[in-house]
Motif scaffolding. Structure first.
Motif, PDB file in Angstrom:
ATOM      1  N   GLU A 179       0.824  -1.216   0.000  1.00  0.00           N
ATOM      2  CA  GLU A 179       0.000   0.000   0.000  1.00  0.00           C
ATOM      3  C   GLU A 179       0.856   1.262   0.000  1.00  0.00           C
ATOM      4  O   GLU A 179       0.552   2.228  -0.688  1.00  0.00           O
ATOM      5  CB  GLU A 179      -0.939   0.032   1.221  1.00  0.00           C
ATOM      6  CG  GLU A 179      -2.119  -0.902   1.113  1.00  0.00           C
ATOM      7  CD  GLU A 179      -1.789  -2.275   1.635  1.00  0.00           C
ATOM      8  OE1 GLU A 179      -0.597  -2.530   1.934  1.00  0.00           O
ATOM      9  OE2 GLU A 179      -2.697  -3.118   1.738  1.00  0.00           O
ATOM     10  N   TRP A 180       1.950   1.223   0.781  1.00  0.00           N
ATOM     11  CA  TRP A 180       2.823   2.393   0.823  1.00  0.00           C
ATOM     12  C   TRP A 180       3.400   2.674  -0.552  1.00  0.00           C
ATOM     13  O   TRP A 180       3.438   3.815  -1.002  1.00  0.00           O
ATOM     14  CB  TRP A 180       3.970   2.152   1.814  1.00  0.00           C
ATOM     15  CG  TRP A 180       3.629   2.568   3.194  1.00  0.00           C
ATOM     16  CD1 TRP A 180       3.365   1.763   4.256  1.00  0.00           C
ATOM     17  CD2 TRP A 180       3.502   3.905   3.675  1.00  0.00           C
ATOM     18  NE1 TRP A 180       3.079   2.501   5.360  1.00  0.00           N
ATOM     19  CE2 TRP A 180       3.158   3.824   5.044  1.00  0.00           C
ATOM     20  CE3 TRP A 180       3.635   5.143   3.083  1.00  0.00           C
ATOM     21  CZ2 TRP A 180       2.954   4.946   5.822  1.00  0.00           C
ATOM     22  CZ3 TRP A 180       3.435   6.274   3.862  1.00  0.00           C
ATOM     23  CH2 TRP A 180       3.090   6.168   5.213  1.00  0.00           C
ATOM     24  N   ARG A 181       3.875   1.617  -1.175  1.00  0.00           N
ATOM     25  CA  ARG A 181       4.496   1.819  -2.497  1.00  0.00           C
ATOM     26  C   ARG A 181       3.451   2.318  -3.498  1.00  0.00           C
ATOM     27  O   ARG A 181       3.750   3.143  -4.365  1.00  0.00           O
ATOM     28  CB  ARG A 181       5.162   0.522  -2.975  1.00  0.00           C
ATOM     29  CG  ARG A 181       6.429   0.189  -2.183  1.00  0.00           C
ATOM     30  CD  ARG A 181       7.199  -0.955  -2.808  1.00  0.00           C
ATOM     31  NE  ARG A 181       6.490  -2.207  -2.701  1.00  0.00           N
ATOM     32  CZ  ARG A 181       6.514  -3.000  -1.644  1.00  0.00           C
ATOM     33  NH1 ARG A 181       7.225  -2.663  -0.587  1.00  0.00           N
ATOM     34  NH2 ARG A 181       5.842  -4.131  -1.606  1.00  0.00           N
ATOM     35  N   LEU A 182       2.245   1.799  -3.368  1.00  0.00           N
ATOM     36  CA  LEU A 182       1.169   2.269  -4.260  1.00  0.00           C
ATOM     37  C   LEU A 182       0.911   3.763  -4.048  1.00  0.00           C
ATOM     38  O   LEU A 182       0.781   4.518  -5.015  1.00  0.00           O
ATOM     39  CB  LEU A 182      -0.102   1.450  -4.018  1.00  0.00           C
ATOM     40  CG  LEU A 182      -1.348   1.927  -4.758  1.00  0.00           C
ATOM     41  CD1 LEU A 182      -1.179   1.784  -6.264  1.00  0.00           C
ATOM     42  CD2 LEU A 182      -2.586   1.149  -4.307  1.00  0.00           C
ATOM     43  N   GLN A 183       0.841   4.165  -2.780  1.00  0.00           N
ATOM     44  CA  GLN A 183       0.582   5.588  -2.491  1.00  0.00           C
ATOM     45  C   GLN A 183       1.686   6.471  -3.048  1.00  0.00           C
ATOM     46  O   GLN A 183       1.415   7.538  -3.614  1.00  0.00           O
ATOM     47  CB  GLN A 183       0.474   5.818  -0.979  1.00  0.00           C
ATOM     48  CG  GLN A 183      -0.607   5.031  -0.282  1.00  0.00           C
ATOM     49  CD  GLN A 183      -1.984   5.415  -0.730  1.00  0.00           C
ATOM     50  OE1 GLN A 183      -2.154   6.447  -1.374  1.00  0.00           O
ATOM     51  NE2 GLN A 183      -2.974   4.610  -0.430  1.00  0.00           N
ATOM     52  N   LEU A 184       2.928   6.038  -2.887  1.00  0.00           N
ATOM     53  CA  LEU A 184       4.053   6.831  -3.397  1.00  0.00           C
ATOM     54  C   LEU A 184       3.949   6.985  -4.912  1.00  0.00           C
ATOM     55  O   LEU A 184       4.129   8.069  -5.456  1.00  0.00           O
ATOM     56  CB  LEU A 184       5.387   6.144  -3.043  1.00  0.00           C
ATOM     57  CG  LEU A 184       5.836   6.273  -1.592  1.00  0.00           C
ATOM     58  CD1 LEU A 184       7.022   5.369  -1.323  1.00  0.00           C
ATOM     59  CD2 LEU A 184       6.211   7.716  -1.280  1.00  0.00           C
ATOM     60  N   ARG A 185       3.651   5.889  -5.576  1.00  0.00           N
ATOM     61  CA  ARG A 185       3.570   5.943  -7.041  1.00  0.00           C
ATOM     62  C   ARG A 185       2.381   6.794  -7.493  1.00  0.00           C
ATOM     63  O   ARG A 185       2.464   7.513  -8.481  1.00  0.00           O
ATOM     64  CB  ARG A 185       3.457   4.534  -7.622  1.00  0.00           C
ATOM     65  CG  ARG A 185       4.800   3.821  -7.655  1.00  0.00           C
ATOM     66  CD  ARG A 185       4.781   2.652  -8.585  1.00  0.00           C
ATOM     67  NE  ARG A 185       4.459   3.045  -9.945  1.00  0.00           N
ATOM     68  CZ  ARG A 185       4.010   2.206 -10.864  1.00  0.00           C
ATOM     69  NH1 ARG A 185       3.839   0.934 -10.563  1.00  0.00           N
ATOM     70  NH2 ARG A 185       3.743   2.619 -12.069  1.00  0.00           N
ATOM     71  N   LEU A 186       1.289   6.657  -6.763  1.00  0.00           N
ATOM     72  CA  LEU A 186       0.095   7.448  -7.123  1.00  0.00           C
ATOM     73  C   LEU A 186       0.394   8.939  -6.974  1.00  0.00           C
ATOM     74  O   LEU A 186       0.069   9.739  -7.862  1.00  0.00           O
ATOM     75  CB  LEU A 186      -1.074   7.029  -6.230  1.00  0.00           C
ATOM     76  CG  LEU A 186      -2.444   7.600  -6.552  1.00  0.00           C
ATOM     77  CD1 LEU A 186      -2.829   7.335  -7.990  1.00  0.00           C
ATOM     78  CD2 LEU A 186      -3.500   7.023  -5.626  1.00  0.00           C
ATOM     79  N   ASN A 187       1.041   9.298  -5.872  1.00  0.00           N
ATOM     80  CA  ASN A 187       1.408  10.713  -5.672  1.00  0.00           C
ATOM     81  C   ASN A 187       2.321  11.196  -6.788  1.00  0.00           C
ATOM     82  O   ASN A 187       2.135  12.281  -7.339  1.00  0.00           O
ATOM     83  CB  ASN A 187       2.112  10.895  -4.328  1.00  0.00           C
ATOM     84  CG  ASN A 187       1.153  10.732  -3.172  1.00  0.00           C
ATOM     85  OD1 ASN A 187      -0.054  10.741  -3.368  1.00  0.00           O
ATOM     86  ND2 ASN A 187       1.679  10.560  -1.983  1.00  0.00           N
ATOM     87  N   ARG A 188       3.324  10.386  -7.105  1.00  0.00           N
ATOM     88  CA  ARG A 188       4.281  10.774  -8.152  1.00  0.00           C
ATOM     89  C   ARG A 188       3.578  10.933  -9.487  1.00  0.00           C
ATOM     90  O   ARG A 188       3.836  11.871 -10.232  1.00  0.00           O
ATOM     91  CB  ARG A 188       5.373   9.711  -8.285  1.00  0.00           C
ATOM     92  CG  ARG A 188       6.478   9.895  -7.281  1.00  0.00           C
ATOM     93  CD  ARG A 188       7.650   8.992  -7.631  1.00  0.00           C
ATOM     94  NE  ARG A 188       8.419   8.726  -6.435  1.00  0.00           N
ATOM     95  CZ  ARG A 188       8.872   7.545  -6.073  1.00  0.00           C
ATOM     96  NH1 ARG A 188       8.640   6.494  -6.819  1.00  0.00           N
ATOM     97  NH2 ARG A 188       9.563   7.402  -4.981  1.00  0.00           N
TER      98      ARG A 188
END
Lengths: 270, 234
Positions: free
Chosen positions: A62-71
C-alpha cells in the motif's frame, strides 16, 4: 457420446454453464467411463490447487502504491505546466528562421535604399546607450488590449540594433512577451511576438489551491492543457503571418531591384 | 474534492469503515468519482490480491507483477470518471489489467533482458513494515513451494488460452465478462478455457497423484478456511 465431447461438457459443468438436458447426457457417459470421471476429478483438484496457491503480496504494497500514485499525479501536473511554458519542439527555431528571412529581406532592402535613395529608407530610431542590457530601441505601437482568448500578436517596427555581438538574431523573453530582433548593427527591424489573454499557469494553480494529489488537481491539469492547445493554435497563426511578411518583403525587394535597374539604365537612354 | 498529500496514507488493515465494506464495487467507484478517498482504499483492499494473483500468473515475476498491479490501481483512480455502470466494475478492472499485461508481454518479446544500473529507491521512501505477528514461516514455505509448482504449470499454457483460463479459474469471472475483457466470441472463450484446463491438467498430473501433496492441500484449505473465519470475526 465421445469422450472428447464429454470433456468439453465437463468443463462447462464445472462452471455451471451446461444446460440440464446435456447434464443428463454427461451423467450417463460418466457412469460408464472411468477415464472421464478421472478427468473431472483432476479438473476439480486443479481448481483447488490454483485457489490455495495464491501468491502473497510483498509487505508495504500500500505504501508503495501511495508513493507511485502521488508521483503520477505530480508528474502529470508538472508536464501540463511545462508544456505551457515551452513552445512545441522546433517551432521556436522555425519561427526565428522564418522571421529572420522575412526581416532580413526588409533590412537588405533598407540598406540598398540607404545607398541609392537617401532619406527615404533611413531608420529613425535613436540610440540610448545608457539603458543597461538594451540591444535595441523599438518604435513599436502600443500593446493591444488583452482578449478573452489567448492571442499572439506580431508587432513589426523599425529598430536600431545597438549590439548583436556578431549574431544577427537576438531573442529575449520577458513576462509573456517573446521578442526577436533582426538586422546588422545600426539598422534593422524588430518583430515582437506578444502574447495576450492567457492566464499565467502558476497563478491558476495558486488560485485553485494546488495540492498535488486529487481529482480536482487533474481537472486543473485538463484546464491547463486546454489553454496550452489554444496557445499552440495561436502560435501556428503567428507562423502563418510570418510567412506572409516574408512574401511581402520578397515583393518589396523585387520592386527595389527593378527601380535600381531603371535608374542605372536611364542615363544610357538619355 | 480536496485531498492534500498529508492525507495520502495507506489504510490500516481492517481500518475501512464498516459502511464501505458493505458497499458493492460499483457503489465504491461511484464514491471515488465523487472524491471519496476512503472508497478507493477499500477498492485497493478488495482488488490488490486478486490482481496480483492474476498478473503474477501471467508475467511470472513478482516485482513486475507488483508494478503492474499498482499500474492497474493507479489507472482505476486516475480514470475513475470514465467508468460507467454498463459493465461490472470487476470486468472494467480486469480489462485494464489484461491490456497492461499484454503490452508488457509484447514489450518483453521485442526487447532483450537488461539489468538496471539505476540506484535503488531512497531508503527513507520505503517505510519499514513490522512483520505480521500471525504469519507462520513454515506455512509460508509450504504455500510458496506449492505456488512455484502451480506457477510453472500455468506458465506452460499458451498465453491465448491462459488469459481466459485465469480469468475464469482465479478471478471467477463469468463467460460473458471474460468475453468483454478479452474481446473474444463467447464460443471461443468456452473452447479456450476447455483447452487450457486440459493442458493445465496434463502439466500438473504428477502433482495430482502425489498423496503427500494432496494431504498438504487439504491442510492448507483448512487453514485458509480458519483464517477467513477469524478475519470475519474481527
Amino acid at each position: 457420446m465421445f469422450c472428447r465431447r464429454a470433456r468439453s461438457f465437463i468443463s462447462l459443468a464445472l462452471d455451471g454453464a451446461l444446460p440440464a438436458d446435456r447434464t443428463i447426457t454427461l451423467t450417463r457417459h460418466l457412469e460408464g467411463c472411468a477415464r472421464c470421471r478421472e478427468y473431472q476429478t483432476d479438473l476439480q483438484l486443479g481448481r483447488r490447487l490454483l485457489a490455495t496457491s495464491a501468491p502473497a503480496l510483498a509487505d508495504g504494497f500500500e505504501w508503495r502504491l501511495q508513493l507511485r500514485l502521488n508521483r503520477t499525479l505530480q508528474e502529470a501536473a508538472r508536464a501540463a505546466a511545462s508544456a505551457w511554458d515551452a513552445p512545441p519542439a522546433g517551432a521556436g527555431r522555425w519561427l526565428r528562421g522564418a522571421g529572420l528571412a522575412a526581416v532580413g529581406g526588409l533590412a537588405l532592402a533598407a540598406a540598398v535604399g540607404l545607398f541609392l535613395l537617401p532619406g527615404e529608407w533611413s531608420v529613425p530610431a535613436p540610440r540610448e546607450p545608457g539603458v543597461p542590457g538594451a540591444l535595441v530601441e523599438r518604435n513599436a505601437p502600443q500593446e493591444p488590449a488583452p482578449a478573452s482568448a489567448p492571442q499572439i500578436a506580431i508587432v513589426e517596427a523599425p529598430a536600431t540594433v545597438t549590439s548583436t555581438a556578431g549574431d544577427p538574431t537576438r531573442t529575449s523573453v520577458s513576462g509573456q512577451s517573446r521578442t526577436t530582433w533582426f538586422g546588422r548593427e545600426g539598422t534593422g527591424r524588430a518583430v515582437d511576438l506578444r502574447l495576450s489573454g492567457a492566464p499565467d499557469p502558476r497563478g491558476l494553480l495558486e488560485r485553485q489551491g494546488w495540492s498535488g494529489g486529487s481529482l480536482e488537481d487533474l481537472r486543473s491539469i485538463a484546464t491547463l492543457r486546454d489553454q496550452n492547445r489554444r496557445l499552440r493554435d495561436a502560435l501556428a497563426q503567428a507562423q502563418r503571418e510570418v510567412i506572409l511578411l516574408r512574401a511581402q518583403s520578397d515583393t518589396a525587394r523585387g520592386g527595389l531591384a527593378a527601380d535600381a535597374g531603371g535608374q542605372r539604365e536611364a542615363p544610357q537612354t538619355r | 474534492m480536496r485531498v492534500s498529500l498529508s492525507e495520502f496514507r495507506p489504510p490500516r488493515e481492517g481500518a475501512a469503515a464498516p459502511a464501505l465494506r458493505e458497499l458493492r464495487d460499483e457503489e465504491l467507484i461511484e464514491r471515488v468519482q465523487q472524491g471519496q478517498r476512503r472508497a478507493f482504499d477499500e477498492i485497493v483492499r478488495r482488488y490488490k490480491g486478486r490482481l496480483n494473483n492474476f498478473i503474477l500468473r501471467m508475467v511470472h515475476d513478482p516485482l513486475e507483477a507488483e508494478e503492474l498491479t499498482q499500474d492497474t490501481l493507479i489507472r482505476v483512480y486516475v480514470h475513475a470518471d470514465k467508468y460507467r455502470e454498463i459493465a461490472r466494475f470487476s470486468t472494467w478492472v480486469f480489462t485494464i489489467a489484461t491490456n497492461l499485461v499484454r503490452n508488457r508481454v509484447r514489450q518483453r518479446k521485442r526487447q532483450p533482458t537488461w539489468l538496471s544500473l539505476n540506484p535503488a529507491p531512497e531508503d527513507d521512501e520505503v517505510p519499514l513494515d513490522p512483520p505480521d505477528p500471525r504469519a507462520d514461516p513454515s506455512r509460508q514455505v509450504e504455500r510458496e513451494e506449492l505456488g512455484r509448482l502451480i506457477s510453472h504449470a500455468t506458465s506452460r499454457i499458451p498465453e491465448k488460452y491462459r488469459v481466459p483460463f485465469l480469468l475464469r479459474e482465479v478471478e471467477q469471472l463469468s463467460y460473458e465478462e471474460i468475453q468483454r475483457v478479452t474481446g473474444l466470441k463467447l464460443g471461443t472463450v468456452r473452447s479456450r478455457i476447455n483447452r487450457a484446463r486440459a493442458r493445465f491438467r496434463r502439466h500438473i498430473k504428477p502433482l495430482l497423484r502425489n498423496e503427500a501433496l494432496l494431504a498438504e492441500l487439504e491442510q492448507i484449505e483448512a487453514r485458509l478456511a480458519a483464517e477467513e473465519g477469524s478475519d470475519s470475526d474481527d
